[in-house]
Design a protein around this motif. Sequence first.
Motif, PDB file in Angstrom:
ATOM      1  N   ARG A 274       0.934  -1.116  -0.007  1.00  0.00           N
ATOM      2  CA  ARG A 274      -0.106   0.053  -0.138  1.00  0.00           C
ATOM      3  C   ARG A 274       0.969   1.338   0.008  1.00  0.00           C
ATOM      4  N   ALA A 275       2.173   1.269  -0.096  1.00  0.00           N
ATOM      5  CA  ALA A 275       3.113   2.445   0.081  1.00  0.00           C
ATOM      6  C   ALA A 275       4.247   2.381  -0.464  1.00  0.00           C
ATOM      7  N   LEU A 276       4.145   1.779  -1.720  1.00  0.00           N
ATOM      8  CA  LEU A 276       5.599   1.450  -2.529  1.00  0.00           C
ATOM      9  C   LEU A 276       6.309   2.488  -2.765  1.00  0.00           C
ATOM     10  N   ARG A 277       5.492   3.539  -3.191  1.00  0.00           N
ATOM     11  CA  ARG A 277       6.221   5.128  -3.571  1.00  0.00           C
ATOM     12  C   ARG A 277       6.948   5.486  -2.529  1.00  0.00           C
ATOM     13  N   GLY A 278       6.219   5.578  -1.363  1.00  0.00           N
ATOM     14  CA  GLY A 278       6.784   6.261  -0.114  1.00  0.00           C
ATOM     15  C   GLY A 278       7.902   5.412   0.357  1.00  0.00           C
ATOM     16  N   LEU A 279       8.128   4.320  -0.066  1.00  0.00           N
ATOM     17  CA  LEU A 279       9.117   3.350   0.652  1.00  0.00           C
ATOM     18  C   LEU A 279      10.500   3.703  -0.097  1.00  0.00           C
ATOM     19  N   VAL A 280      10.076   3.795  -1.602  1.00  0.00           N
ATOM     20  CA  VAL A 280      11.117   4.129  -2.636  1.00  0.00           C
ATOM     21  C   VAL A 280      11.737   5.489  -2.166  1.00  0.00           C
ATOM     22  N   LEU A 281      10.934   6.559  -1.984  1.00  0.00           N
ATOM     23  CA  LEU A 281      11.357   7.686  -1.827  1.00  0.00           C
ATOM     24  C   LEU A 281      12.277   7.879  -0.561  1.00  0.00           C
ATOM     25  N   ALA A 282      11.569   7.457   0.659  1.00  0.00           N
ATOM     26  CA  ALA A 282      12.335   7.249   1.846  1.00  0.00           C
ATOM     27  C   ALA A 282      13.712   6.563   1.800  1.00  0.00           C
ATOM     28  N   GLY A 283      13.717   5.537   0.949  1.00  0.00           N
ATOM     29  CA  GLY A 283      15.146   4.764   1.021  1.00  0.00           C
ATOM     30  C   GLY A 283      16.183   5.436   0.242  1.00  0.00           C
ATOM     31  N   THR A 284      15.616   6.062  -1.010  1.00  0.00           N
ATOM     32  CA  THR A 284      16.834   6.888  -1.538  1.00  0.00           C
ATOM     33  C   THR A 284      17.266   8.242  -0.718  1.00  0.00           C
ATOM     34  N   SER A 285      16.354   8.584  -0.075  1.00  0.00           N
ATOM     35  CA  SER A 285      16.699   9.839   0.776  1.00  0.00           C
ATOM     36  C   SER A 285      17.584   9.471   2.043  1.00  0.00           C
ATOM     37  N   LEU A 286      17.327   8.354   2.524  1.00  0.00           N
ATOM     38  CA  LEU A 286      18.192   7.762   3.537  1.00  0.00           C
ATOM     39  C   LEU A 286      19.571   7.622   3.222  1.00  0.00           C
ATOM     40  N   PHE A 287      19.642   7.216   2.008  1.00  0.00           N
ATOM     41  CA  PHE A 287      20.984   6.995   1.303  1.00  0.00           C
ATOM     42  C   PHE A 287      21.798   8.222   1.473  1.00  0.00           C
ATOM     43  N   ILE A 288      21.208   9.141   0.761  1.00  0.00           N
ATOM     44  CA  ILE A 288      21.774  10.526   0.939  1.00  0.00           C
ATOM     45  C   ILE A 288      22.228  11.050   2.235  1.00  0.00           C
ATOM     46  N   VAL A 289      21.337  10.717   3.308  1.00  0.00           N
ATOM     47  CA  VAL A 289      21.783  11.162   4.718  1.00  0.00           C
ATOM     48  C   VAL A 289      22.864  10.214   5.367  1.00  0.00           C
ATOM     49  N   SER A 290      22.865   9.112   4.939  1.00  0.00           N
ATOM     50  CA  SER A 290      23.948   8.029   5.397  1.00  0.00           C
ATOM     51  C   SER A 290      25.117   8.475   4.736  1.00  0.00           C
ATOM     52  N   GLY A 291      25.328   8.796   3.499  1.00  0.00           N
ATOM     53  CA  GLY A 291      26.412   9.405   2.863  1.00  0.00           C
ATOM     54  C   GLY A 291      27.144  10.545   3.283  1.00  0.00           C
ATOM     55  N   ALA A 379      19.131   8.964  -8.188  1.00  0.00           N
ATOM     56  CA  ALA A 379      17.974   7.954  -7.915  1.00  0.00           C
ATOM     57  C   ALA A 379      16.599   8.718  -7.271  1.00  0.00           C
ATOM     58  N   LEU A 380      16.736   9.496  -6.366  1.00  0.00           N
ATOM     59  CA  LEU A 380      15.754  10.171  -5.647  1.00  0.00           C
ATOM     60  C   LEU A 380      14.827  10.966  -6.777  1.00  0.00           C
ATOM     61  N   ALA A 381      15.711  11.643  -7.622  1.00  0.00           N
ATOM     62  CA  ALA A 381      14.920  12.496  -8.467  1.00  0.00           C
ATOM     63  C   ALA A 381      14.251  11.915  -9.412  1.00  0.00           C
ATOM     64  N   LEU A 382      14.802  10.943 -10.108  1.00  0.00           N
ATOM     65  CA  LEU A 382      14.104   9.761 -11.162  1.00  0.00           C
ATOM     66  C   LEU A 382      12.910   9.261 -10.394  1.00  0.00           C
ATOM     67  N   ALA A 383      13.005   8.663  -9.238  1.00  0.00           N
ATOM     68  CA  ALA A 383      11.792   8.216  -8.659  1.00  0.00           C
ATOM     69  C   ALA A 383      10.707   9.074  -8.230  1.00  0.00           C
ATOM     70  N   ALA A 384      11.189  10.221  -7.924  1.00  0.00           N
ATOM     71  CA  ALA A 384      10.059  11.392  -7.555  1.00  0.00           C
ATOM     72  C   ALA A 384       9.594  11.725  -8.737  1.00  0.00           C
ATOM     73  N   SER A 385       9.949  11.831  -9.928  1.00  0.00           N
ATOM     74  CA  SER A 385       9.404  12.137 -11.047  1.00  0.00           C
ATOM     75  C   SER A 385       8.546  11.373 -11.859  1.00  0.00           C
ATOM     76  N   SER A 386       8.699   9.844 -11.414  1.00  0.00           N
ATOM     77  CA  SER A 386       7.999   8.653 -12.167  1.00  0.00           C
ATOM     78  C   SER A 386       6.667   8.200 -11.424  1.00  0.00           C
ATOM     79  N   ARG A 387       5.805   9.300 -11.311  1.00  0.00           N
ATOM     80  CA  ARG A 387       4.567   9.107 -10.397  1.00  0.00           C
ATOM     81  C   ARG A 387       3.474   8.414 -10.889  1.00  0.00           C
ATOM     82  N   ARG A 388       3.711   8.267 -12.455  1.00  0.00           N
ATOM     83  CA  ARG A 388       2.504   7.747 -13.252  1.00  0.00           C
ATOM     84  C   ARG A 388       2.514   6.453 -13.246  1.00  0.00           C
TER      85      ARG A 388
END
Length: 393
Positions: A274-291, A379-388
């Motif tokens: 029920r929340a695939l998009r949110g998981l992907v956006l959160a995962g790529t964002s957390l990669f940035i934070v970790s780096g 990766a975050l930018a690609l996922a965020a823009s691929s909403r359809r």
Amino acid sequence: MASPTLPSVEAPSRLPVFALVLMAMTSFIVIMTETLPAGLLPQLVASFEVSEGTAGQLVSAYALGTVLAAIPAIAITQGMPRKPLLAIGLLGFIVANTLTALAPTLAVALIARFIGGAFSGLLWGMLAGYARRISDPRSAGKALAIAMTGTPVALSVGTPLGTMVGSMIGWRWTFAAISAVTLLVVVLVLVVVPNAPGSSSEKRLPLHRVAAIPGVAAILGVVFTWMLAHNFLYTYIAPYLSQTDVGMRPDTALFIFGVAALVGIWITGALIDRALRGLVLAGTSLFIVSGLVLLFAGGALITTSLALVIWGLAFGGAATQLQTAMGNASKDSMDVANAMLTTVFNLAIFGGGAVGALLVDNLGAIALPVSMVALSAVALALAASSRRHAFPS
């Protein structure tokens, strides 16, 4: 219509948990075989008398085998029953890991790793579709999460344990042990896992038409950039820890990362349907934070440990999220689409080993978190823009 000897598998109302656990064991074997050289890098350097970058090519050789084999293997075997195909793939790993354990030279080990990677391409291309076919479509995401649980378990337990065993009694025994475990899994697969037919010829699309399915290209773009960000650091975690004077052993770092990845896959299993998009956006964002934390940690043990936890949380469910997105987008062409995903995934692994070697040998390990941040942002930018189609709301 299915043949009398191979009836169609109707998805049961309850998840076939034991069969999915054996698929998880398969992903455990594949991931542990793939990642073990990262934890054993110092032992491999000493054994073959090469540099860290050269020894890291054992990861790249495996990835190259996957890249070259995944799409052809799945294209050839689309119509084959899934159960014998799964057993054949596992037998290939017995051969590859046994050859690696016995390799007298780096050249022989590289060939063995290439063979293992080729069978990895076959297994990754068919495993997700197989798990979904024997499960209730309403719980397809959860079924895939169970089948992919072997990935974080390998990262949290398998690779650190193999690293520890390798440091105590020799790296060759670790690869021999994987072969023994694989043999047991083959036997259980033949006894327990239900069969499923391959895809019918009427539903098969040529490769170029699968690639043109809306959402597929965007998912592949996210796969490449996100996994390249991951593999730069994962492959060369040992030199990163050494050059930054963190005071942490590679097996300890991989254990922290892997335990956090287990939590990540649990979160993914609970939310993915029920929340695939949110998981992907959160995962790529957390990669940035970790780096960023790794970049500015300055060798501090606590901040480095925090970055490893964030990294593991984000990575734990990544494969499941991306394969679920690909399955949702490609539908009946899932096996071929997942073979494409596997190819791109392993291009990222190959790039992490090959390009990462250049970074480590020429710029130093500090370049790794810089690359992690930059690629994760893409990766975050690609996922965020691929909403359809790729990652719909």
